[in-house]
Scaffold this motif. Structure first.
Motif, PDB file in Angstrom:
ATOM      1  N   ARG A  12       0.847  -1.179   0.000  1.00  0.00           N
ATOM      2  CA  ARG A  12       0.000   0.000   0.000  1.00  0.00           C
ATOM      3  C   ARG A  12       0.887   1.235   0.000  1.00  0.00           C
ATOM      4  NH1 ARG A  12      -4.416   0.574   4.669  1.00  0.00           N
ATOM      5  NH2 ARG A  12      -3.023  -0.996   5.440  1.00  0.00           N
ATOM      6  N   GLY A  13       0.519   2.241  -0.715  1.00  0.00           N
ATOM      7  CA  GLY A  13       1.272   3.479  -0.760  1.00  0.00           C
ATOM      8  C   GLY A  13       2.339   3.455  -1.841  1.00  0.00           C
ATOM      9  N   VAL A  14       3.008   4.565  -1.983  1.00  0.00           N
ATOM     10  CA  VAL A  14       4.052   4.718  -2.989  1.00  0.00           C
ATOM     11  C   VAL A  14       5.286   5.286  -2.278  1.00  0.00           C
ATOM     12  CG1 VAL A  14       4.675   5.749  -5.195  1.00  0.00           C
ATOM     13  CG2 VAL A  14       2.293   5.168  -4.732  1.00  0.00           C
ATOM     14  N   PRO A  15       6.164   4.407  -1.781  1.00  0.00           N
ATOM     15  CA  PRO A  15       7.339   4.916  -1.068  1.00  0.00           C
ATOM     16  C   PRO A  15       8.337   5.554  -2.025  1.00  0.00           C
ATOM     17  CG  PRO A  15       7.466   2.539  -1.280  1.00  0.00           C
ATOM     18  CD  PRO A  15       6.126   2.946  -1.816  1.00  0.00           C
ATOM     19  N   LEU A  20      12.548   3.548   0.678  1.00  0.00           N
ATOM     20  CA  LEU A  20      12.909   2.148   0.415  1.00  0.00           C
ATOM     21  C   LEU A  20      14.360   1.875   0.828  1.00  0.00           C
ATOM     22  CD1 LEU A  20      11.224   1.383  -3.010  1.00  0.00           C
ATOM     23  CD2 LEU A  20      10.624   0.485  -0.766  1.00  0.00           C
ATOM     24  N   ALA A  21      15.247   2.813   0.586  1.00  0.00           N
ATOM     25  CA  ALA A  21      16.643   2.640   0.976  1.00  0.00           C
ATOM     26  C   ALA A  21      16.759   2.555   2.492  1.00  0.00           C
ATOM     27  CB  ALA A  21      17.479   3.792   0.440  1.00  0.00           C
ATOM     28  N   ALA A  22      16.004   3.370   3.221  1.00  0.00           N
ATOM     29  CA  ALA A  22      16.039   3.319   4.681  1.00  0.00           C
ATOM     30  C   ALA A  22      15.507   1.980   5.186  1.00  0.00           C
ATOM     31  CB  ALA A  22      15.222   4.466   5.266  1.00  0.00           C
ATOM     32  N   LEU A  23      14.468   1.474   4.574  1.00  0.00           N
ATOM     33  CA  LEU A  23      13.898   0.186   4.960  1.00  0.00           C
ATOM     34  C   LEU A  23      14.892  -0.939   4.714  1.00  0.00           C
ATOM     35  CD1 LEU A  23      11.561  -1.616   5.871  1.00  0.00           C
ATOM     36  CD2 LEU A  23      10.778  -1.628   3.503  1.00  0.00           C
ATOM     37  N   VAL A  24      15.493  -0.950   3.541  1.00  0.00           N
ATOM     38  CA  VAL A  24      16.467  -1.995   3.213  1.00  0.00           C
ATOM     39  C   VAL A  24      17.665  -1.909   4.156  1.00  0.00           C
ATOM     40  CG1 VAL A  24      18.084  -2.784   1.447  1.00  0.00           C
ATOM     41  CG2 VAL A  24      15.732  -2.236   0.824  1.00  0.00           C
TER      42      VAL A  24
END
Length: 64
Positions: A12-15, A20-24
């Motif tokens: 859901r959503g558009v990161p 995405l880099a912070a999540l990875v």
């Protein structure tokens, strides 16, 4: 040959690319084994002598 399943899927959503880099980065950091804790430096003989219960080796014992 089929493509492998993605490891992370956004449902859901558009990161943004930064999100995405912070999540990875966070996921990779959690997978790394924890660093071994370094033991605390041993107290010097002078510091140990002032502790309660130091016995005859304490500074008070040197006065008798």
């Amino acid at each position: 040959m089929s493509e492998p399943e993605p490891v992370i899927r956004v449902t859901r959503g558009v990161p943004t690319a930064e999100e995405l880099a912070a999540l990875v980065g966070a996921v990779l950091l959690r997978r790394r084994p924890a660093a071994a804790q370094t033991p605390a430096a041993a107290a010097s003989a002078w510091a140990r002598s002032a502790r309660p219960g130091a016995g005859r080796t304490g500074w008070r014992g040197s006065l008798s």
